[in-house]
Design a protein around this motif. Structure first.
Motif, PDB file in Angstrom:
ATOM      1  N   ALA A 103       6.537  10.837   2.179  1.00  0.00           N
ATOM      2  CA  ALA A 103       7.029  10.483   0.835  1.00  0.00           C
ATOM      3  C   ALA A 103       7.802  11.655   0.233  1.00  0.00           C
ATOM      4  O   ALA A 103       8.879  11.479  -0.355  1.00  0.00           O
ATOM      5  CB  ALA A 103       5.854  10.110  -0.057  1.00  0.00           C
ATOM      6  N   GLU A 104       7.270  12.863   0.405  1.00  0.00           N
ATOM      7  CA  GLU A 104       7.930  14.053  -0.153  1.00  0.00           C
ATOM      8  C   GLU A 104       9.263  14.308   0.561  1.00  0.00           C
ATOM      9  O   GLU A 104      10.257  14.659  -0.074  1.00  0.00           O
ATOM     10  CB  GLU A 104       7.022  15.284  -0.030  1.00  0.00           C
ATOM     11  CG  GLU A 104       5.817  15.275  -0.958  1.00  0.00           C
ATOM     12  CD  GLU A 104       4.685  14.383  -0.483  1.00  0.00           C
ATOM     13  OE1 GLU A 104       4.734  13.925   0.678  1.00  0.00           O
ATOM     14  OE2 GLU A 104       3.764  14.124  -1.273  1.00  0.00           O
ATOM     15  N   LEU A 105       9.252  14.115   1.881  1.00  0.00           N
ATOM     16  CA  LEU A 105      10.500  14.312   2.639  1.00  0.00           C
ATOM     17  C   LEU A 105      11.562  13.314   2.174  1.00  0.00           C
ATOM     18  O   LEU A 105      12.728  13.667   2.012  1.00  0.00           O
ATOM     19  CB  LEU A 105      10.251  14.121   4.143  1.00  0.00           C
ATOM     20  CG  LEU A 105       9.590  15.268   4.879  1.00  0.00           C
ATOM     21  CD1 LEU A 105       9.338  14.898   6.333  1.00  0.00           C
ATOM     22  CD2 LEU A 105      10.456  16.523   4.829  1.00  0.00           C
ATOM     23  N   PHE A 106      11.129  12.074   1.945  1.00  0.00           N
ATOM     24  CA  PHE A 106      12.094  11.070   1.502  1.00  0.00           C
ATOM     25  C   PHE A 106      12.622  11.410   0.106  1.00  0.00           C
ATOM     26  O   PHE A 106      13.811  11.220  -0.171  1.00  0.00           O
ATOM     27  CB  PHE A 106      11.461   9.670   1.505  1.00  0.00           C
ATOM     28  CG  PHE A 106      12.449   8.614   1.112  1.00  0.00           C
ATOM     29  CD1 PHE A 106      13.493   8.274   1.962  1.00  0.00           C
ATOM     30  CD2 PHE A 106      12.376   7.978  -0.118  1.00  0.00           C
ATOM     31  CE1 PHE A 106      14.433   7.323   1.597  1.00  0.00           C
ATOM     32  CE2 PHE A 106      13.312   7.033  -0.496  1.00  0.00           C
ATOM     33  CZ  PHE A 106      14.338   6.698   0.371  1.00  0.00           C
ATOM     34  N   MET A 107      11.764  11.957  -0.747  1.00  0.00           N
ATOM     35  CA  MET A 107      12.225  12.334  -2.091  1.00  0.00           C
ATOM     36  C   MET A 107      13.287  13.436  -2.020  1.00  0.00           C
ATOM     37  O   MET A 107      14.199  13.483  -2.844  1.00  0.00           O
ATOM     38  CB  MET A 107      11.037  12.791  -2.957  1.00  0.00           C
ATOM     39  CG  MET A 107      10.137  11.655  -3.395  1.00  0.00           C
ATOM     40  SD  MET A 107      11.007  10.324  -4.232  1.00  0.00           S
ATOM     41  CE  MET A 107      11.354  11.074  -5.809  1.00  0.00           C
ATOM     42  N   LEU A 108      13.150  14.307  -1.011  1.00  0.00           N
ATOM     43  CA  LEU A 108      14.181  15.346  -0.819  1.00  0.00           C
ATOM     44  C   LEU A 108      15.530  14.699  -0.508  1.00  0.00           C
ATOM     45  O   LEU A 108      16.577  15.140  -0.985  1.00  0.00           O
ATOM     46  CB  LEU A 108      13.797  16.265   0.349  1.00  0.00           C
ATOM     47  CG  LEU A 108      12.947  17.479   0.069  1.00  0.00           C
ATOM     48  CD1 LEU A 108      12.741  18.273   1.349  1.00  0.00           C
ATOM     49  CD2 LEU A 108      13.592  18.390  -0.974  1.00  0.00           C
ATOM     50  N   ILE A 109      15.495  13.654   0.294  1.00  0.00           N
ATOM     51  CA  ILE A 109      16.727  12.952   0.657  1.00  0.00           C
ATOM     52  C   ILE A 109      17.299  12.226  -0.563  1.00  0.00           C
ATOM     53  O   ILE A 109      18.509  12.224  -0.795  1.00  0.00           O
ATOM     54  CB  ILE A 109      16.471  11.959   1.826  1.00  0.00           C
ATOM     55  CG1 ILE A 109      15.999  12.714   3.069  1.00  0.00           C
ATOM     56  CG2 ILE A 109      17.714  11.133   2.145  1.00  0.00           C
ATOM     57  CD1 ILE A 109      16.962  13.723   3.641  1.00  0.00           C
ATOM     58  N   VAL A 110      16.399  11.645  -1.369  1.00  0.00           N
ATOM     59  CA  VAL A 110      16.848  10.971  -2.598  1.00  0.00           C
ATOM     60  C   VAL A 110      17.574  11.984  -3.486  1.00  0.00           C
ATOM     61  O   VAL A 110      18.627  11.695  -4.058  1.00  0.00           O
ATOM     62  CB  VAL A 110      15.644  10.333  -3.349  1.00  0.00           C
ATOM     63  CG1 VAL A 110      16.041   9.856  -4.728  1.00  0.00           C
ATOM     64  CG2 VAL A 110      15.082   9.182  -2.534  1.00  0.00           C
ATOM     65  N   MET A 111      17.003  13.189  -3.560  1.00  0.00           N
ATOM     66  CA  MET A 111      17.637  14.231  -4.371  1.00  0.00           C
ATOM     67  C   MET A 111      19.039  14.538  -3.832  1.00  0.00           C
ATOM     68  O   MET A 111      19.995  14.636  -4.603  1.00  0.00           O
ATOM     69  CB  MET A 111      16.779  15.501  -4.364  1.00  0.00           C
ATOM     70  CG  MET A 111      17.400  16.635  -5.144  1.00  0.00           C
ATOM     71  SD  MET A 111      16.194  17.786  -5.776  1.00  0.00           S
ATOM     72  CE  MET A 111      16.085  18.950  -4.489  1.00  0.00           C
ATOM     73  N   ALA A 112      19.164  14.646  -2.507  1.00  0.00           N
ATOM     74  CA  ALA A 112      20.468  14.948  -1.908  1.00  0.00           C
ATOM     75  C   ALA A 112      21.470  13.841  -2.219  1.00  0.00           C
ATOM     76  O   ALA A 112      22.607  14.113  -2.604  1.00  0.00           O
ATOM     77  CB  ALA A 112      20.323  15.124  -0.399  1.00  0.00           C
ATOM     78  N   ILE A 113      21.021  12.571  -2.096  1.00  0.00           N
ATOM     79  CA  ILE A 113      21.938  11.448  -2.368  1.00  0.00           C
ATOM     80  C   ILE A 113      22.359  11.468  -3.836  1.00  0.00           C
ATOM     81  O   ILE A 113      23.539  11.297  -4.159  1.00  0.00           O
ATOM     82  CB  ILE A 113      21.273  10.083  -2.025  1.00  0.00           C
ATOM     83  CG1 ILE A 113      20.938  10.018  -0.535  1.00  0.00           C
ATOM     84  CG2 ILE A 113      22.191   8.925  -2.413  1.00  0.00           C
ATOM     85  CD1 ILE A 113      20.156   8.773  -0.132  1.00  0.00           C
ATOM     86  N   ALA A 114      21.372  11.705  -4.720  1.00  0.00           N
ATOM     87  CA  ALA A 114      21.671  11.696  -6.154  1.00  0.00           C
ATOM     88  C   ALA A 114      22.681  12.781  -6.501  1.00  0.00           C
ATOM     89  O   ALA A 114      23.646  12.535  -7.237  1.00  0.00           O
ATOM     90  CB  ALA A 114      20.379  11.893  -6.946  1.00  0.00           C
ATOM     91  N   VAL A 115      22.480  13.979  -5.941  1.00  0.00           N
ATOM     92  CA  VAL A 115      23.407  15.077  -6.256  1.00  0.00           C
ATOM     93  C   VAL A 115      24.774  14.804  -5.631  1.00  0.00           C
ATOM     94  O   VAL A 115      25.806  15.019  -6.266  1.00  0.00           O
ATOM     95  CB  VAL A 115      22.828  16.436  -5.788  1.00  0.00           C
ATOM     96  CG1 VAL A 115      23.809  17.561  -6.033  1.00  0.00           C
ATOM     97  CG2 VAL A 115      21.521  16.728  -6.515  1.00  0.00           C
ATOM     98  N   LEU A 116      24.773  14.298  -4.404  1.00  0.00           N
ATOM     99  CA  LEU A 116      26.055  13.975  -3.735  1.00  0.00           C
ATOM    100  C   LEU A 116      26.853  12.966  -4.551  1.00  0.00           C
ATOM    101  O   LEU A 116      28.079  13.074  -4.659  1.00  0.00           O
ATOM    102  CB  LEU A 116      25.767  13.335  -2.371  1.00  0.00           C
ATOM    103  CG  LEU A 116      25.745  14.204  -1.127  1.00  0.00           C
ATOM    104  CD1 LEU A 116      25.295  13.383   0.062  1.00  0.00           C
ATOM    105  CD2 LEU A 116      27.109  14.794  -0.844  1.00  0.00           C
ATOM    106  N   SER A 117      26.137  11.981  -5.124  1.00  0.00           N
ATOM    107  CA  SER A 117      26.848  10.930  -5.851  1.00  0.00           C
ATOM    108  C   SER A 117      27.478  11.437  -7.139  1.00  0.00           C
ATOM    109  O   SER A 117      28.312  10.756  -7.729  1.00  0.00           O
ATOM    110  CB  SER A 117      25.909   9.761  -6.141  1.00  0.00           C
ATOM    111  OG  SER A 117      24.894  10.208  -7.009  1.00  0.00           O
TER     112      SER A 117
END
Lengths: 161, 500
Positions: free
Chosen positions: B146-160
């Motif tokens: 779950a924590e690893l996926f949240m890191l990816i969510v953060m990357a997508i959010a910042v990329l967007s």
């Protein structure tokens, strides 16, 4: 229609087609989230983005007009694309050494490099690729088929490979 | 204070023994050279060196292989900067700004930055590893799916939030989607392979990156050859030492508050690695910058941040390997194998049972970073000479880029499908770039996709029985979410404030 609208429409259709494919994927009963869920989420994102781009193009009139390609530039573009395609296509059949030896001098001559320079560059590239990939990295490159296989193998044997 | 004694003993053992030192020098030099050569990966370099290490004592063997690994990570930036062909996947993020700097005639500056910040990342990462390995290992195991996926969510959010709007979003989603092609790791179901057996293992990074970046650049150079250079790149062996003092001072907060923590912590997390660390730190640096639009146009920060992060991550990957016996990736799995071959079982007790060996490995990693820094100019010299020779004849440079891209793609998996993938992405990259679709988010999405995003997402939901609240159950997840919200909202608020 503007170029980016066409690109977005193409991606939109592709995304819809792939969404259709995701729905056909088998869903094993032992997993909560099947193999179709994640790609479907991403494809819906693609659809949403494409609609956004098309809306911006048509309604907001926001689009990029790329630089015009002149006649000479177009010829060089086509020549370079032919090199990439023909090199990729012939690599498996002729082997890397012979393909490099034949195609690069032709391309360089086409680009206006003197004939002798083109031939030398072709020989240099073929030997460079051999030494770098086959000898230094010890990787394996395509040797071709039939007679070309034996020919490339003979050349490689000169370099101890 | 025992560990200080061990550190001094390890230094004695490594520096005063000419055999140990020579072996590290050889490893570092081969690694740097291999890093600069396109088509090699850190795993392949270490694998090539592996047979030679079997007959060495375990700590020397590990440092020899680490020389190869750290050299590969640092050396990859050379061809990325000069030819837009990343020598190793770890240099992908460096290419975005490094190549643009070289195009502006600032190749020496870009190479100097890459070399210097690689050293900084490696040294600081090495010191962190030396003093905090047991604590960091505990932190690493707290990261669940779950924590690893949240890191990816953060990357997508910042990329967007990057400029480009819907085009950026399209690139991100496409990148993530392309990573799903092939056999689903979780269930074994084939996805979008159309019956092509070679696609079962998915698309490879190399054809995608070389296709999107290197070949379109060759096409552009062929279409519109730049005027012949009026000046040559001035080169002195000692000329790639330090960046300007003003830039160094200005970069300190970015390096110490962002690149090193992100790079090192991502390195510590098992299964992620230095490539993701470099890309992630690049996204974050751009996301937190006051002028994010400058990233990708050739700014020094765009080279300094990923180079620091990937070297810090290379050090971080050793933490779970040594302290937990969990290899973080391909290279550390090989290192773990070497230790096991020598009868050493890495894990929580390794520092108790074999303290000198453990500290020799950690100290050796720092020494190897310094050795790589020392040897990089020789490799740079060789590549700058090629670059200078080719700059005088653009068709020859174009041919060189095409040749290297196609052959480097082939040697990775020996599959013709990769060459066709490269050709398709070359055309796609050329067309998309003409219409100003950003390619970097596509490439970043591909790296972060697949095993790094989908698998944690599905694993977390499997654990929770489909309950989505699992993504916000732990303190780490909530912390990541808060940072994400800040990173997404802060640039907009700052923009609004400055507009007022």
């Amino acid at each position: 229609m503007k170029g980016e609208t066409i690109i977005s429409i193409l991606f939109l259709f592709l995304a819809i087609y792939f969404i259709h494919l995701t729905l056909q994927l088998p869903n094993p009963p032992w997993v909560v989230v099947g193999p179709h869920v994640w790609p479907a989420i991403l494809l819906i994102g693609v659809v949403f983005s494409c609609i956004g781009i098309i809306y911006n193009n048509i309604v907001n009139k926001k689009y990029v007009i790329p630089e015009r390609i002149g006649r000479n530039e177009l010829i060089r573009l086509i020549g370079t694309l032919i090199l990439v395609f023909s090199y990729s296509a012939l690599l498996d059949f002729l082997g890397f050494f012979i393909t490099t030896l034949i195609l690069f001098p032709i391309y360089l001559r086409f680009m206006g490099v003197k004939l002798w320079k083109s031939i030398i560059a072709g020989i240099f590239f073929a030997i460079f690729a051999l030494l770098l990939f086959q000898v230094a990295i010890m990787a394996s490159l395509p040797r071709g088929q039939g007679i070309f296989y034996y020919l490339t193998s003979y050349i490689l044997s000169i370099f101890g490979r | 204070m025992d560990f200080l004694v061990y550190i001094i003993e390890a230094l004695n053992h490594l520096l005063l023994n000419p055999v140990n030192l020579s072996v590290m020098i050889i490893g570092a030099f081969i690694g740097t050279l291999s890093g600069a050569l396109p088509g090699t990966t850190s795993v392949s370099t270490v694998a090539i060196l592996l047979p030679f290490s079997i007959f060495m004592p375990p700590d020397v063997a590990i440092n020899f292989l680490l020389g190869g690994y750290v050299g590969e990570v640092s050396g990859g930036s050379i061809s990325a900067i000069l030819f837009r062909i990343p020598g190793s996947t770890e240099a992908i993020a460096t290419m975005f700004d490094g190549y643009e700097l070289a195009r502006k005639g600032r190749a020496v500056e870009a190479l100097t930055l890459a070399r210097f910040y690689s050293l900084i990342g490696g040294l600081v990462g090495g010191v962190l590893m030396l003093f905090a390995t047991p604590i960091l290992a505990e932190f690493a195991i707290k990261f669940g799916p779950a924590e690893l996926f949240m890191l990816i969510v953060m990357a997508i959010a910042v990329l967007s939030t990057f400029e480009g709007g819907f085009k950026t979003l399209l690139s991100i989603f496409l990148g993530f989607f392309l990573a799903t092609i092939g056999m689903d790791e979780y269930t074994g179901v084939s996805r979008f392979t159309f019956g092509i057996v070679e696609l079962e293992s998915g698309l490879h990074l190399a054809p995608l990156f070389l296709g999107l970046f290197a070949i379109p650049e060759a096409i552009r150079l062929a279409m519109k050859p730049p005027p012949p250079p009026t000046t040559t790149t001035r080169f002195k062996l000692g000329g790639f030492m330090f960046p300007s003092y003003s830039f160094f001072k200005q970069s300190l907060p970015l390096i110490f508050l962002l690149a090193i923590p992100i790079g090192f912590l991502i390195g510590v997390l098992p299964g992620i690695g230095a490539t993701t660390a470099a890309i992630y730190s690049y996204i974050m640096a751009k996301g937190t910058s006051r002028k994010p639009e400058k990233y990708g146009t050739g700014i020094p920060e765009g080279v300094a941040v990923p180079e620091t992060a990937n070297n810090a991550a290379a050090m971080g990957t050793l933490v779970p390997t040594l302290a937990l016996g969990i290899p973080g990736g391909g290279v550390t799995a090989l290192l773990l194998g070497v230790l096991i071959i020598h009868g050493i079982r890495p894990g929580p007790l390794v520092f108790m049972h074999s303290p000198l060996l453990s500290y020799s490995i950690l100290v050796g990693a720092i020494l190897v970073t310094i050795l790589v820094w020392v040897f990089t100019p020789i490799v740079i010299y060789f590549f700058v000479k090629i670059f200078e020779a080719f700059r005088k004849s653009i068709p020859i440079l174009v041919s060189f880029i095409i040749l290297i891209s196609i052959l480097a793609t082939y040697i990775i998996r020996n599959q013709m499908i990769d060459i066709w993938t490269l050709t398709i992405f070359a055309i796609l990259g050329f067309i998309l770039e003409r219409y100003k679709f950003p390619l970097a988010p596509l490439a970043i999405g591909f790296v972060l996709g697949g095993g790094l995003s989908e698998i944690p997402f599905r694993r977390a939901l499997d654990i929770s029985g489909g309950d989505l609240s699992i993504f916000l159950r732990s303190n780490i997840s909530i912390f990541i979410l808060v940072i994400t919200v800040i990173l997404v909202l802060a640039p907009r608020l700052i923009k609004k404030k400055t507009a007022h």
